[in-house]
Design a protein around this motif. Structure first.
Motif, PDB file in Angstrom:
ATOM      1  N   UNK A  71       0.797  -1.225   0.000  1.00  0.00           N
ATOM      2  CA  UNK A  71       0.000   0.000   0.000  1.00  0.00           C
ATOM      3  C   UNK A  71       0.832   1.279   0.000  1.00  0.00           C
ATOM      4  N   UNK A  72       2.145   1.134  -0.112  1.00  0.00           N
ATOM      5  CA  UNK A  72       2.977   2.310  -0.295  1.00  0.00           C
ATOM      6  C   UNK A  72       3.588   2.836   0.978  1.00  0.00           C
ATOM      7  N   UNK A  73       4.482   3.822   0.790  1.00  0.00           N
ATOM      8  CA  UNK A  73       5.296   4.340   1.886  1.00  0.00           C
ATOM      9  C   UNK A  73       4.954   5.768   2.293  1.00  0.00           C
ATOM     10  N   UNK A  74       3.807   6.286   1.846  1.00  0.00           N
ATOM     11  CA  UNK A  74       3.429   7.651   2.210  1.00  0.00           C
ATOM     12  C   UNK A  74       3.055   7.724   3.694  1.00  0.00           C
ATOM     13  N   UNK A  75       3.513   8.788   4.347  1.00  0.00           N
ATOM     14  CA  UNK A  75       3.114   9.007   5.732  1.00  0.00           C
ATOM     15  C   UNK A  75       1.652   9.427   5.768  1.00  0.00           C
ATOM     16  N   UNK A  76       0.864   8.747   6.591  1.00  0.00           N
ATOM     17  CA  UNK A  76      -0.570   9.000   6.673  1.00  0.00           C
ATOM     18  C   UNK A  76      -0.925  10.050   7.706  1.00  0.00           C
ATOM     19  N   UNK A  77      -0.121  10.143   8.752  1.00  0.00           N
ATOM     20  CA  UNK A  77      -0.405  11.123   9.806  1.00  0.00           C
ATOM     21  C   UNK A  77       0.842  11.344  10.642  1.00  0.00           C
ATOM     22  N   UNK A  78       0.930  12.549  11.192  1.00  0.00           N
ATOM     23  CA  UNK A  78       1.878  12.888  12.249  1.00  0.00           C
ATOM     24  C   UNK A  78       1.054  13.585  13.320  1.00  0.00           C
ATOM     25  N   UNK A  79       0.863  12.923  14.466  1.00  0.00           N
ATOM     26  CA  UNK A  79      -0.004  13.479  15.506  1.00  0.00           C
ATOM     27  C   UNK A  79       0.702  13.400  16.858  1.00  0.00           C
ATOM     28  N   UNK A  80       0.012  13.805  17.906  1.00  0.00           N
ATOM     29  CA  UNK A  80       0.589  13.885  19.256  1.00  0.00           C
ATOM     30  C   UNK A  80       1.803  14.808  19.261  1.00  0.00           C
ATOM     31  N   UNK A  81       1.700  15.907  18.564  1.00  0.00           N
ATOM     32  CA  UNK A  81       2.838  16.823  18.427  1.00  0.00           C
ATOM     33  C   UNK A  81       2.876  17.907  19.497  1.00  0.00           C
ATOM     34  N   UNK A  82       1.804  18.044  20.287  1.00  0.00           N
ATOM     35  CA  UNK A  82       1.743  19.100  21.296  1.00  0.00           C
ATOM     36  C   UNK A  82       1.419  18.514  22.667  1.00  0.00           C
ATOM     37  N   UNK A  83       1.828  19.249  23.714  1.00  0.00           N
ATOM     38  CA  UNK A  83       1.444  18.895  25.071  1.00  0.00           C
ATOM     39  C   UNK A  83       2.328  17.881  25.754  1.00  0.00           C
ATOM     40  N   UNK A  84       3.446  17.489  25.121  1.00  0.00           N
ATOM     41  CA  UNK A  84       4.365  16.538  25.737  1.00  0.00           C
ATOM     42  C   UNK A  84       5.523  17.292  26.380  1.00  0.00           C
ATOM     43  N   UNK A  85       5.962  16.800  27.524  1.00  0.00           N
ATOM     44  CA  UNK A  85       7.018  17.474  28.269  1.00  0.00           C
ATOM     45  C   UNK A  85       8.349  17.386  27.526  1.00  0.00           C
ATOM     46  N   UNK A  86       8.781  16.175  27.225  1.00  0.00           N
ATOM     47  CA  UNK A  86      10.017  15.957  26.468  1.00  0.00           C
ATOM     48  C   UNK A  86       9.823  14.838  25.454  1.00  0.00           C
ATOM     49  N   UNK A  87       9.768  13.580  25.920  1.00  0.00           N
ATOM     50  CA  UNK A  87       9.783  12.441  24.999  1.00  0.00           C
ATOM     51  C   UNK A  87       8.401  11.850  24.777  1.00  0.00           C
ATOM     52  N   UNK A  88       8.105  11.544  23.502  1.00  0.00           N
ATOM     53  CA  UNK A  88       6.977  10.696  23.135  1.00  0.00           C
ATOM     54  C   UNK A  88       7.490   9.263  23.179  1.00  0.00           C
ATOM     55  N   UNK A  89       6.816   8.399  23.919  1.00  0.00           N
ATOM     56  CA  UNK A  89       7.374   7.060  24.089  1.00  0.00           C
ATOM     57  C   UNK A  89       6.352   5.971  23.789  1.00  0.00           C
ATOM     58  N   UNK A  90       6.172   5.023  24.722  1.00  0.00           N
ATOM     59  CA  UNK A  90       5.416   3.815  24.447  1.00  0.00           C
ATOM     60  C   UNK A  90       4.045   4.052  23.837  1.00  0.00           C
ATOM     61  N   UNK A  91       3.693   3.191  22.868  1.00  0.00           N
ATOM     62  CA  UNK A  91       2.399   3.261  22.178  1.00  0.00           C
ATOM     63  C   UNK A  91       1.666   1.941  22.402  1.00  0.00           C
ATOM     64  N   UNK A  92       0.389   2.012  22.765  1.00  0.00           N
ATOM     65  CA  UNK A  92      -0.434   0.812  22.869  1.00  0.00           C
ATOM     66  C   UNK A  92      -1.840   1.134  22.376  1.00  0.00           C
ATOM     67  N   UNK A  93      -2.569   0.092  21.941  1.00  0.00           N
ATOM     68  CA  UNK A  93      -3.858   0.281  21.276  1.00  0.00           C
ATOM     69  C   UNK A  93      -4.930  -0.549  21.983  1.00  0.00           C
ATOM     70  N   UNK A  94      -5.918   0.132  22.562  1.00  0.00           N
ATOM     71  CA  UNK A  94      -7.056  -0.532  23.193  1.00  0.00           C
ATOM     72  C   UNK A  94      -8.177  -0.620  22.158  1.00  0.00           C
TER      73      UNK A  94
END
Length: 354
Positions: free
Chosen positions: A239-262
């Motif tokens: 399905x290709x290599x285009x980036x679909x989204x860049x989110x969670x770009x605001x409101x973080x102190x320093x590092x964006x880290x672990x991701x989990x999906x409920x």
């Protein structure tokens, strides 16, 4: 990446100009159980659901060191010593997958990456026996140690063609759009190998990338560009290599880290991202919003009792007797993993699977 801001209370984030969701914070939620301590440094957990007896499901967590290990816990955080895998060369991330076809049988497995060897190590579940002794090397042909510094690992099972893939991410990957390498797992009766199918994914060049998560049902892969946000791509290489989204770009102190999906169902649910130094998890809609499945706007922010949490995992499967609406596990920088009931995190802001 861990910065030890142990005295930095979650509620203090209100003074840092965070996003509106952060104003809803209350006292940190307490875990139901805390695992026994590992020897060196916890980093990332995965949850294996026992299909025959969910109450006998397992939590697997990495102990990140040059003499590291994969620890295995029961659902109360008690270490199952007979299943612990030791003498691993700095394992960072771990993931689990189900139903890999090996000859005439199907096998569930866990996979972790050894940072010091650039190898993926595969273990059958639930017995934690190594499938391919010594591991399988990744980034073959890549020059420069900085581009072979294996960190993030996640598995994608494409059920339309019954193929399993593994994503491998580097600490300091190149910024030319080839950060992630995706491999198809090629299995035989008794062993397996990897076939490289694509290189893709942007990297800002800021900080590092470690956390990777895959949504098998919707077919997306997410990863945290730690100083920037969460990037989203198709998991299917066709399905290709285009980036679909860049989110969670605001409101973080320093590092964006672990991701989990409920997962509330096959299409709806929540994406949880660790705001590491603040001991918070930011929650975004898994399905996006009406008319735009790639618009992931902040729903709420959850304060937990974790300390500088790198990795986390969640399931909406009922795991008796303690987790009727699912289990959330997060590492804490005191050498432990914390076990939470989903309904305790959800409160009155989020839904639970019916």
């Amino acid at each position: 990446m861990k910065l030890h801001l142990l005295g930095f209370g979650a509620l203090a984030l209100l003074s840092l100009g965070c996003s509106p969701g952060a104003k809803e914070l209350s006292a940190p939620i307490k875990p139901l159980f805390v695992s026994g301590q590992v020897i060196h440094d916890t980093d990332d957990p995965a949850i294996w659901i026992n299909p025959d007896n969910p109450s006998q499901s397992l939590v697997i967590g990495t102990d990140k060191d040059q003499d590291g290990a994969l620890y295995v816990f029961d659902l109360e955080g008690k270490t199952i010593d007979s299943l612990v895998v030791r003498n691993l060369q700095r394992p960072n991330n771990v993931d689990v997958a189900y139903g890999l076809k090996m000859g005439e049988r199907r096998m569930d497995f866990a996979v972790t990456g050894e940072r010091f060897t650039s190898k993926l190590r595969f273990y059958s579940l639930p017995d934690m026996k190594e499938i391919h002794p010594g591991g399988v090397e990744v980034y073959v042909g890549e020059t420069g140690d900085m581009y072979r510094d294996l960190m993030g690992v996640a598995v994608y099972h494409d059920q339309t063609n019954d193929k399993h893939y593994v994503f491998a991410g580097r600490k300091n990957g190149p910024t030319d759009g080839t950060y992630l390498w995706q491999y198809e797992i090629i299995a035989s009766d008794s062993t397996l190998d990897l076939a490289l199918v694509r290189k893709f994914g942007k990297y800002s060049g800021q900080k590092e990338i470690e956390a990777i998560a895959v949504d098998n049902e919707l077919g997306y892969v997410y990863y945290s560009d730690e100083g920037v946000g969460v990037r989203k791509y198709h998991a299917d290489p066709a399905k290709g290599n285009d980036e679909l989204a860049l989110f969670a770009t605001e409101g973080f102190t320093l590092d964006h880290e672990g991701i989990s999906i409920y997962k509330l169902n096959d299409k709806e649910g929540y994406i949880l991202v660790s705001n590491q130094e603040a001991n918070l998890f930011h929650v975004f809609p898994r399905e996006g919003e009406s008319g735009d499945p790639h618009s992931h706007k902040l729903i709420t922010t959850i304060a937990t009792s974790t300390i500088s949490s790198d990795g986390s995992e969640v399931t909406s499967t009922t795991l008796p007797p303690h987790y009727p609406k699912g289990l959330f596990v997060a590492m804490s920088d005191d050498k432990t993993f914390q076990f939470y009931r989903w309904e305790d995190l959800a409160g009155d802001k989020l839904k639970s699977k019916e």
